[in-house]
Design a protein around this motif. Structure first.
Motif, short mmCIF file in Angstrom:
data_model
loop_
_atom_site.label_atom_id
_atom_site.label_comp_id
_atom_site.label_asym_id
_atom_site.label_seq_id
_atom_site.Cartn_x
_atom_site.Cartn_y
_atom_site.Cartn_z
N TRP A 101 0.91 -1.20 0.02
CA TRP A 101 0.21 0.10 0.14
C TRP A 101 0.82 1.35 0.09
O TRP A 101 0.58 2.47 -0.40
N LEU A 102 2.24 1.26 0.58
CA LEU A 102 2.93 2.54 0.72
C LEU A 102 3.05 2.90 -0.61
O LEU A 102 3.17 4.36 -1.10
N GLN A 103 3.14 2.04 -1.82
CA GLN A 103 3.52 2.42 -3.27
C GLN A 103 1.98 2.82 -3.95
O GLN A 103 1.77 3.63 -4.60
N PRO A 106 -0.87 5.28 -0.34
CA PRO A 106 -0.52 5.30 1.02
C PRO A 106 -1.65 5.75 2.04
O PRO A 106 -1.55 5.82 3.08
N LEU A 109 -3.22 3.54 4.47
CA LEU A 109 -2.31 2.83 5.63
C LEU A 109 -2.94 3.55 6.89
O LEU A 109 -2.63 2.92 8.08
#
Length: 145
Positions: A101-103, A106, A109
């Motif tokens: 999910w960071l990419q 975001p 998160l």
């Protein structure tokens, strides 16, 4: 006889009773989530996670979370330590399994914030709660001996 719950809880300072109550609420909520996941989807409840170890761990939380709740409810030192171990592992597993999910997005998160904050809370009170629980369980029980 019995568990001496009134004495164990009553022997705790007020701050420790509040912390124990928050631990109980958090682990009971986690118990419900994992038990409901398994009731709904069976052993494949966490099949979305590609790593088998993560799937097994999340399934095991249907047993570990209630166990922690019982031990913490009994004001057992083992429950305090198990709570810390479960939460450190749970937070790590959630962040690891959702790292993509960071990419991708975001903002998603934020979904991990509650478990992360609860995990930090559990770890922050681990040693003080262990100390106060140890004092209570070390006292001789009335009528024992």
């Amino acid at each position: 006889m019995g568990f001496g719950l009134r004495e164990r809880w009553g022997g705790q300072p007020l701050w420790a009773r509040w912390v124990l109550a928050v631990y109980l609420i958090g682990f009971l909520e986690g118990s419900c989530v994992h038990i409901l996941d398994l009731a709904r989807d069976g052993s494949h409840a966490y099949a979305a996670f590609p790593q088998a170890a993560l799937q097994v761990f999340f399934v095991s939380l249907a047993v570990l979370d209630p166990l922690v709740a019982v031990l913490v409810g009994l004001v057992r030192r083992e429950g305090v330590w198990l709570a810390g171990a479960v939460m450190v592992t749970d937070v790590f597993a959630n962040w690891w399994s959702n790292r993509h999910w960071l990419q991708d997005d975001p903002a998603r998160l934020l979904w991990l914030s509650p478990i992360t904050l609860f995990g930090l809370f559990v770890v922050a009170f681990l040693l003080p709660l262990h100390r106060t629980a140890a004092r209570t369980t070390a006292r001789p029980q009335a009528g024992a001996g």
